[in-house]
Scaffold this active site. Structure first.
Site, PDB file in Angstrom:
ATOM      1  CD  GLU A   3       1.878   5.843   4.131  1.00 26.71           C
ATOM      2  OE1 GLU A   3       1.126   7.019   4.027  1.00 26.71           O
ATOM      3  OE2 GLU A   3       1.381   4.875   3.880  1.00 26.71           O
ATOM      4  CB  THR A  12       1.144 -10.336  -2.340  1.00 29.10           C
ATOM      5  OG1 THR A  12       2.076  -9.699  -3.188  1.00 29.10           O
ATOM      6  CG2 THR A  12       0.082  -9.262  -2.161  1.00 29.10           C
ATOM      7  CE  LYS A  55       5.964  -2.147  -3.707  1.00 32.72           C
ATOM      8  NZ  LYS A  55       4.888  -1.663  -2.325  1.00 32.72           N
ATOM      9  NE  ARG A  62       8.179  12.937  -6.382  1.00 33.50           N
ATOM     10  CZ  ARG A  62       8.041  11.736  -6.542  1.00 33.50           C
ATOM     11  NH1 ARG A  62       8.790  10.745  -6.641  1.00 33.50           N
ATOM     12  NH2 ARG A  62       6.706  11.283  -6.042  1.00 33.50           N
ATOM     13  NE  ARG A  78       7.767   0.345   2.258  1.00 26.57           N
ATOM     14  CZ  ARG A  78       6.639   0.352   1.693  1.00 26.57           C
ATOM     15  NH1 ARG A  78       6.813   0.463   0.151  1.00 26.57           N
ATOM     16  NH2 ARG A  78       5.460   0.103   1.924  1.00 26.57           N
ATOM     17  CD  GLN A 120       9.027   0.507  -2.959  1.00 23.51           C
ATOM     18  OE1 GLN A 120       8.712   0.053  -1.887  1.00 23.51           O
ATOM     19  NE2 GLN A 120       7.991   1.330  -3.550  1.00 23.51           N
ATOM     20  CG  ASP A 170       2.438  -5.070  -2.336  1.00 25.12           C
ATOM     21  OD1 ASP A 170       3.032  -5.930  -2.524  1.00 25.12           O
ATOM     22  OD2 ASP A 170       2.387  -3.895  -2.604  1.00 25.12           O
ATOM     23  CG  HIS A 176       0.535   4.876   0.293  1.00 28.90           C
ATOM     24  ND1 HIS A 176       1.573   4.396   1.141  1.00 28.90           N
ATOM     25  CD2 HIS A 176       0.682   4.242  -0.859  1.00 28.90           C
ATOM     26  CE1 HIS A 176       2.318   3.846   0.808  1.00 28.90           C
ATOM     27  NE2 HIS A 176       2.136   3.644  -0.448  1.00 28.90           N
ATOM     28  CE1 TYR A 202      12.634   5.587  -6.164  1.00 28.69           C
ATOM     29  CE2 TYR A 202      10.690   5.861  -7.625  1.00 28.69           C
ATOM     30  CZ  TYR A 202      11.595   6.502  -6.835  1.00 28.69           C
ATOM     31  OH  TYR A 202      11.729   7.902  -6.350  1.00 28.69           O
ATOM     32  CE1 TYR A 224       2.239   4.756  -3.836  1.00 29.02           C
ATOM     33  CE2 TYR A 224       1.844   6.338  -5.651  1.00 29.02           C
ATOM     34  CZ  TYR A 224       2.688   5.953  -4.371  1.00 29.02           C
ATOM     35  OH  TYR A 224       3.543   6.573  -4.000  1.00 29.02           O
ATOM     36  CB  THR A 227      -0.345   1.364   1.225  1.00 33.12           C
ATOM     37  OG1 THR A 227       0.464   0.650   0.883  1.00 33.12           O
ATOM     38  CG2 THR A 227      -0.328   1.760   2.704  1.00 33.12           C
ATOM     39  CD  GLU A 229       2.928  -1.260   0.055  1.00 32.67           C
ATOM     40  OE1 GLU A 229       2.388  -1.666  -0.836  1.00 32.67           O
ATOM     41  OE2 GLU A 229       3.767  -0.241  -0.082  1.00 32.67           O
ATOM     42  CG  ASP A 275      -0.474  -3.267  -5.156  1.00 35.80           C
ATOM     43  OD1 ASP A 275      -1.534  -3.253  -4.910  1.00 35.80           O
ATOM     44  OD2 ASP A 275       0.737  -3.012  -4.684  1.00 35.80           O
ATOM     45  CD  GLU A 292      -1.674  -2.949  -1.440  1.00 41.07           C
ATOM     46  OE1 GLU A 292      -2.351  -3.274  -2.302  1.00 41.07           O
ATOM     47  OE2 GLU A 292      -0.463  -2.428  -1.407  1.00 41.07           O
TER      48      GLU A 292
HETATM   49 MN    MN Z   1       1.294  -2.190  -2.600  1.00 36.84          MN
END
Ligand code: MN
Length: 448
Positions: A388, A271, A267, A157, A251, A254, A247, A148, A258, A143, A374, A213, A141, A215
Site C-alpha cells: 500500500e 510471522t 505467508k 480490481r 507479494r 501471493q 505477517d 487495507h 491466491y 483482514y 494489516t 504487514e 490471520d 498487525e
Molecule cells: Mn496478514
C-alpha cells in the site's frame, strides 16, 4: 465483558524498580506484561513479567513463596514453561495474578513485595533470551482493516475494490503456527513461484516483492469446546492478551497463488511476534467504542452484534513501523518511520473475530493466536504495508542514505512498536517486534 479499570491502573503507583518509573518506558508497574524467557546458560524457559528494563522471574518468585496465597492453579501455571496454562484460566483467576504482580512490584504500601528478594527474582532484560510466549496450536490471520482491504482491492480490481462479503464476514485465512518467530529472529527471503506477466508459465526463485504487514496478535484462552460457539457477550473473556505481529508476505508469490483459495506459501514462511503479551486487564483504560460504520453500511448480523462490544470493543493502540537498511546501520543512521496507524480503526473488533471464528462450532484453545490483518488507517502515512505504502512499488520512497525502497531488500530490518496513551493514566507500551531479512544465497545453502 471486557476487563474493568481498578487499583492496578492507578497513575500514582510507582515501582521500586527505578527504570519502571522513567517517563517513556513501555513497562511501568501499570502494564505488567507476561512473557517466556531463558536465562543465559539455562535451557529451561521460565515465565517472566517485564518491569522497566528488568524481568521479574515468576519461577524464582514461586520458589521464594512470593506467590503464596494465590489459587493453586495460578501458582502452578506460573511454574510452567509457556503461558498456555495461564491462558487456560478463567479471567477471575488471571486477575489474581495481575494483582499479586502489582503488589510485588509497587513501591509502597504493599503487603507482599519482591523488593527484599530482588537479587534473586530480578534480572536485566538484556540477560533474558526471549522465547515465543505460548505453544501455538492454531494461528488464524484476519483482514479486519477496511482501509487495507479497500487499498489492496483497488490495486487488484479498480472497479470493484471491496467484495460484497467484506461488511458481513470477518475475512480470515488459516496461518502457519510452525513458522512463528520471536522478535529478533532473522527472516530468510523465501522462494516461490511467480508469474511476472500475471499468466503462466511461472518461474521459481527468491521473491522480488518481500513485504511486512503491521498487525496485532491476540493470544486466546480459555476457549470453547467443539460445537459450542462463543457468544459475542462472552468473547472478551477469551482474549488473554495482545502482542505485535509482522505477517511477512511475498507479494509476487501471493499474486500468482491466491486464487481461488487465498494465501498459502506467500505467508507461511514466517510471522514475527513481539515477546511480551500485554494482558487484556492492562488494556482496560485504553478501551474505546468500536469503529463506527459509515452511513449505508449494514449492521452486523445479530450474533456479531454486542452492546458492550459496540461501547468498548475498540482499543486505542498507536502503532508504528520503522525501517533500517544495512547501509543506514553501517553509517550510524537511526531507523526511519514508514507508517503510523491505530488499532481502533479496525472494521471488526477482536470480540467479533473470536465469535465469528467459533460460530460454526470450531473450538478455540488456550494459546491459539489470531492476528488482526494489516492495520491501515484512512491516511497515506497510515498504510500498514509496503504494497500500500509504495502502491505496488509504483511510488518508491527514499531512505536517508539515498537508497530507494519499493519492497524489502536483504539486510533491511523492520521494527514494529505499539503504545497506549490516555489522559490521567500512565502510558503503556508493547516493546518491539524486530526482524532482519536474510540474504538468500543458493550457493551457501546447497553446500550445507
Ligand atoms: Mn496478514
Amino acid at each position: 465483558m471486557s476487563a474493568p479499570i481498578d487499583g492496578t491502573h492507578d497513575a500514582a503507583l510507582q515501582s521500586w524498580v527505578a527504570s519502571a518509573n522513567a517517563p517513556g518506558t513501555d513497562f511501568p508497574v501499570q502494564n505488567l506484561p507476561l512473557g517466556v524467557f531463558a536465562r543465559s546458560g539455562d535451557a529451561r524457559p521460565r515465565i517472566g513479567c517485564a518491569i522497566g528494563d528488568q524481568v521479574l522471574d515468576l519461577e524464582a518468585c514461586a520458589e521464594r513463596g512470593l506467590l503464596r496465597g494465590l489459587p493453586e492453579d495460578v501458582e502452578e501455571a506460573c511454574r510452567t514453561v509457556t503461558l498456555n496454562a495461564l491462558m487456560g484460566l478463567e479471567p477471575r483467576l488471571r486477575g489474581t495474578l495481575r494483582h499479586r504482580l502489582s503488589h510485588l512490584l509497587r513501591a509502597e504500601g504493599a503487603f507482599v513485595t519482591a523488593r527484599n528478594d530482588r537479587a534473586d527474582v530480578l534480572l536485566p532484560q538484556s540477560e533474558a533470551e526471549m522465547r515465543l510466549p505460548a505453544a501455538v496450536g492454531d494461528y488464524t490471520d484476519f483482514y479486519a482493516s477496511i482501509f487495507h482491504a479497500n487499498n489492496v482491492g483497488r490495486m487488484l480490481r479498480p472497479d470493484n475494490p471491496l467484495l460484497p462479503n467484506y461488511r458481513w464476514v470477518p475475512i480470515g485465512y488459516h496461518g502457519r503456527a510452525s513458522s512463528l518467530l520471536v522478535s529478533g529472529a532473522t527472516v530468510p527471503r523465501p522462494r516461490g513461484q511467480t508469474a511476472p506477466r500475471g499468466e503462466g508459465p511461472p518461474e521459481f526463485g527468491p521473491t522480488r516483492s518481500l513485504d511486512y504487514e503491521l498487525e496485532v496478535g491476540a493470544f486466546l484462552g480459555p476457549g470453547n469446546t467443539l460445537g459450542s460457539p462463543i457468544p459475542i457477550a462472552e468473547a472478551e473473556e477469551h482474549v488473554f492478551g495482545l502482542c505485535l505481529a509482522n505477517d511477512w508476505s511475498a507479494r509476487d508469490v501471493q499474486r500468482w497463488e491466491y486464487q481461488p483459495l487465498g494465501p498459502f506459501l506467500s505467508k507461511s514462511f514466517a510471522t514475527s511476534l513481539s515477546p511480551w503479551v500485554v494482558t487484556a486487564e492492562a488494556l482496560a483504560p485504553f478501551r474505546v467504542p468500536a469503529f463506527v460504520r459509515p452511513d449505508g453500511d449494514p449492521e452486523p448480523l445479530p450474533h456479531l452484534r454486542g452492546e458492550d462490544d459496540a461501547a468498548r470493543g475498540g482499543i486505542d493502540l498507536r502503532l508504528e513501523v520503522l525501517l533500517s537498511s544495512e547501509a543506514m546501520r553501517r553509517e550510524g543512521k537511526p531507523p526511519v518511520r514508514v507508517s503510523r496507524s491505530n488499532l481502533r480503526d479496525l472494521y471488526w473488533t477482536l470480540a467479533q473475530m473470536v465469535t465469528h471464528h467459533s460460530s460454526n462450532g470450531c473450538n478455540l484453545r488456550p494459546g491459539d493466536l489470531i492476528a488482526s490483518g494489516t492495520v491501515s488507517g484512512p491516511e497515506e502515512e497510515s498504510r500498514g504495508c509496503l504494497l500500500e505504502r509504495t502502491w505496488r512499488g509504483e511510488q518508491p520512497f527514499t531512505l536517508p542514505t539515498g537508497e530507494e525502497r519499493r519492497f524489502l531488500e536483504d539486510g533491511d530490518e523492520v521494527i514494529l512498536r505499539g503504545r497506549c496513551e490516555r489522559d490521567s493514566f500512565v502510558p503503556i507500551g508493547f516493546g518491539e517486534c524486530r526482524g532482519v531479512i536474510e540474504r538468500f544465497d543458493e550457493g551457501v545453502r546447497s553446500q550445507t
